[in-house]
Design an enzyme around this catalytic site. Sequence first.
Site, PDB file in Angstrom:
ATOM      1  N   LYS A 144       0.680  -1.047   0.235  1.00  0.00           N
ATOM      2  CA  LYS A 144       0.025   0.240   0.117  1.00  0.00           C
ATOM      3  C   LYS A 144       1.380   1.525  -0.224  1.00  0.00           C
ATOM      4  O   LYS A 144       0.677   1.818  -1.232  1.00  0.00           O
ATOM      5  CB  LYS A 144      -0.950  -0.329   1.200  1.00  0.00           C
ATOM      6  CG  LYS A 144      -1.513   0.702   1.665  1.00  0.00           C
ATOM      7  CD  LYS A 144      -2.321   1.000   2.369  1.00  0.00           C
ATOM      8  CE  LYS A 144      -1.937   0.079   3.755  1.00  0.00           C
ATOM      9  NZ  LYS A 144      -1.700   1.555   5.010  1.00  0.00           N
ATOM     10  N   THR A 145       2.039   1.206   0.828  1.00  0.00           N
ATOM     11  CA  THR A 145       2.650   2.699   0.658  1.00  0.00           C
ATOM     12  C   THR A 145       3.752   2.537  -0.460  1.00  0.00           C
ATOM     13  O   THR A 145       3.122   3.584  -0.281  1.00  0.00           O
ATOM     14  CB  THR A 145       3.589   2.799   1.801  1.00  0.00           C
ATOM     15  OG1 THR A 145       2.790   1.984   3.297  1.00  0.00           O
ATOM     16  CG2 THR A 145       4.551   3.840   2.477  1.00  0.00           C
ATOM     17  N   ARG A 188       0.026  -8.678  10.960  1.00  0.00           N
ATOM     18  CA  ARG A 188       1.714  -7.837  11.738  1.00  0.00           C
ATOM     19  C   ARG A 188       2.824  -9.185  10.920  1.00  0.00           C
ATOM     20  O   ARG A 188       4.175  -8.334  10.749  1.00  0.00           O
ATOM     21  CB  ARG A 188       1.743  -7.322  12.479  1.00  0.00           C
ATOM     22  CG  ARG A 188       0.497  -6.481  13.046  1.00  0.00           C
ATOM     23  CD  ARG A 188       0.833  -5.057  12.227  1.00  0.00           C
ATOM     24  NE  ARG A 188      -0.718  -5.185  10.733  1.00  0.00           N
ATOM     25  CZ  ARG A 188      -0.414  -5.394   9.672  1.00  0.00           C
ATOM     26  NH1 ARG A 188       0.076  -4.614   9.675  1.00  0.00           N
ATOM     27  NH2 ARG A 188      -1.918  -5.069   8.936  1.00  0.00           N
ATOM     28  N   ASP A 205      -3.733   7.878   2.791  1.00  0.00           N
ATOM     29  CA  ASP A 205      -3.880   6.848   2.974  1.00  0.00           C
ATOM     30  C   ASP A 205      -4.730   5.908   4.024  1.00  0.00           C
ATOM     31  O   ASP A 205      -5.532   6.699   5.077  1.00  0.00           O
ATOM     32  CB  ASP A 205      -2.402   6.224   4.176  1.00  0.00           C
ATOM     33  CG  ASP A 205      -1.236   5.512   4.484  1.00  0.00           C
ATOM     34  OD1 ASP A 205      -1.874   3.768   3.853  1.00  0.00           O
ATOM     35  OD2 ASP A 205      -0.882   5.559   5.266  1.00  0.00           O
ATOM     36  N   GLU A 206      -4.313   4.759   5.152  1.00  0.00           N
ATOM     37  CA  GLU A 206      -5.556   4.343   5.670  1.00  0.00           C
ATOM     38  C   GLU A 206      -7.076   4.719   5.500  1.00  0.00           C
ATOM     39  O   GLU A 206      -7.798   5.112   6.245  1.00  0.00           O
ATOM     40  CB  GLU A 206      -5.282   4.643   7.166  1.00  0.00           C
ATOM     41  CG  GLU A 206      -3.649   4.371   7.534  1.00  0.00           C
ATOM     42  CD  GLU A 206      -4.192   2.386   7.779  1.00  0.00           C
ATOM     43  OE1 GLU A 206      -4.718   1.748   7.136  1.00  0.00           O
ATOM     44  OE2 GLU A 206      -2.569   2.005   8.285  1.00  0.00           O
ATOM     45  N   GLN A 212      -9.277  -3.969   7.301  1.00  0.00           N
ATOM     46  CA  GLN A 212      -8.358  -3.197   8.996  1.00  0.00           C
ATOM     47  C   GLN A 212      -9.174  -1.722   9.207  1.00  0.00           C
ATOM     48  O   GLN A 212      -8.569  -1.502  10.055  1.00  0.00           O
ATOM     49  CB  GLN A 212      -7.393  -3.041   8.753  1.00  0.00           C
ATOM     50  CG  GLN A 212      -6.248  -4.142   7.796  1.00  0.00           C
ATOM     51  CD  GLN A 212      -4.767  -4.022   7.828  1.00  0.00           C
ATOM     52  OE1 GLN A 212      -4.332  -3.121   8.916  1.00  0.00           O
ATOM     53  NE2 GLN A 212      -4.361  -4.135   5.986  1.00  0.00           N
TER      54      GLN A 212
END
Length: 734
Positions: free
Chosen positions: A39-40, A607, A224-225, A255
Amino acid sequence: MFLVKKQSNFLSDLNPDQRQAVEATEGPVLILAGAGSGKTRVLTYRIAHILDQQKAAPWEILAMTFTNKAASEMKERVKVLVGSDKNVWLGTFHSVFAKILRWDVSNIGYSSEFVIYDADDQERLVKYILADMGINPKEYAPKSIRNIISRQKNSLVSPESYASSVNSPFEKVVAQIYPLYQDRLRDNMAFDFDDLIAMPIRLFSECPDILKKYQARFRYILVDEYQDTNKAQYMLLHHLAKDSRNLCVVGDDDQSIYRWRGADLRNIIEFEKDFPNYHLFRLEQNYRSTQTILQAANSVIENNKDRKGKTLWSDREKGDPVELMEVVDEREEAQKVVESIKEEVFKGKRSFHEFAVLYRTNAQSRSLEDGLRRSGMSYTIVGGVRFYERKEIKDVLAYLKLICNPRDSLSLKRIINFPLRGIGESTLRRIEAWALNNGLDLFRAIGEVEAIPDIPSRIKKSVVAFHVMMQKYIALKDKITPNELVRTVVDETGLLTMYKGDTSVEGQGRAENIREFLSAVGEYVDSSESPSLSGFLEEVSLVTDIDSWNDKSNAITLMTLHCAKGLEFPVVFITGLEEGLFPVPRSLDEPEALEEERRLFYVGLTRAKDKIYLSWAERRRLFSDMNFRIPSRFLDEIDPDVVRKTKPARQQVRFERSRFHKRITEQFDTHPEYESFSQEDTCFQQGTRVRHEMFGNGTIVNMEGTGAKKKVVVQFENGVKKKFLLQYARFDSL
DNA sequence: GGCAATAGGCTTTTT
DNA sequence: GCCTATTGCC
């Protein structure tokens, strides 16, 4: 121009899905990106690509995240790709809009010198309002009032419309307080966190030309998010991107873990409605975890009904099974974590920084911490009581806030008698009443204290001295650097000396924290281009502990599951998987809340890169008493094919004895007259030689406390001197 | 007005 | 079990 370092071939680093998402620069874009799917990477490459194609100058790109940590990571990565990040607007929602407010909020009648109130300040303010209204804060908890008001602001519900929608008596009281709360913020020239989002919306709707300015400026917006945005944040994005329509949001509905804070998954649906003809991209290839871990995570999240549905896959190896550890209590849980880490370090040749121990609530960190400390492993805890929320730090901050903004009466009240100056409650009440009658703010009123009746002259003198001192600082503010000013304030007010003189552990800790604060100001001044006191205060208000966490020190990381979002670790422990702890009790009767807990578990599982350990305890001390527990329902949801249960051999004799010892000392605690019968008193005393599994051989050089609180100080042969609670210490006699 | 002792709340998560 | 805020006494 803004050359991309690797020139145009840098896009070949991406997989086809990622590449498409990066290249679709024009028009609205929704990227549903699973955990660990890059994603980043997509966001940063998108920024680089826009610059590379010369579609916009850096300052015409706005990229927003939820945490400073995510923002600085993105900055780093953009820098690597582009060579410079200087002018890309990259920050958290709160910091970006705080900046915009500083520039333009005066257009809607607020001062650009505003201070920012945190949750604690908000609660104090509510308390003062309750007191003015003669309402009992025990009946109407300031905390829940603050929460309700905050939720309204996050949903853009005004005091008026809230008042017309309430039913219960409690809500009716909140409806009375809400408008007063807003007034008080305004009187104090302060914004709370929610205002940093809500005020720009007001600014934009009241001043269309200012909105136009920013619309024209931010030609490309990236978020983002996205699943964590609330209604207010969505409205802001909607406003800003209305013209250009170049809005790219990246999120993962699986998430979403901030529903309680107003995050609204409907924002994904709103996006589809408000920006029709958007491009949708899905990133489902996970580059982080083993097949086993993904299988576990997928099997859990499938139990949620309310999701858009996607299945992560990976071409990594199968890897180790998920280890499920059933333990007796939280102490054994910590012990098992320690042993597993030791084993992994030994066999897997890992080092400490590759491990994260996650838990649902901060309170759980204590037992884990005890276990790690006893074993001598180095660890860092992220979160808990945050540095800038400590009392002694907030005291210093209150001085600084008042210097920046003398109308901040909340800060004024906090410090006018701290350190003690003999200006007590009754004096303050008289000044406040007089200020109200004369239409002055508190600080101006204390400047006129001579005119206020019924205050003894001795106290008036003290008030004048305080006022003169503060005036001096206000005058100094722009003449000397922030660190010189803060040092002067800390020295002259005696804030530091009062703790220096306090020899207790807490006192020393507080003095140490103030010194740390001083160096934080120094660091700020060194790293900032145009340092100012208000700039420092703003930075401080908007940082969290995770931001200063650095993964370079070789230590095990302990943090809550929420904190872990966005991070990755080779080995992850998720502890306390018990009904009524994870999921938390309050989620049990609300299906949406339960699904959020499940997403949180999913976040935790994803994670991990290589290995996951899960644990639950048969009993656990919660609050003050021990209770029996059953395993979390989430454990049953994991595909049994990927789980290996380790039901370890029950405790060694040593452990049993120590629990027996605990039982008897507790007995003796309630019957102190029997204490002298405690066998341990004769077992361990000054001079006794002991052996500790981590520190080796040593001698007890001192003892303090009685019963369960008995502590021993041991001087070890390797030079280390340590203090232990006897009941927890694991010694062998020599 | 200041200080020490006590009661009460907390524990879901945070920008 | 711990921390803080309030209470009651000096």
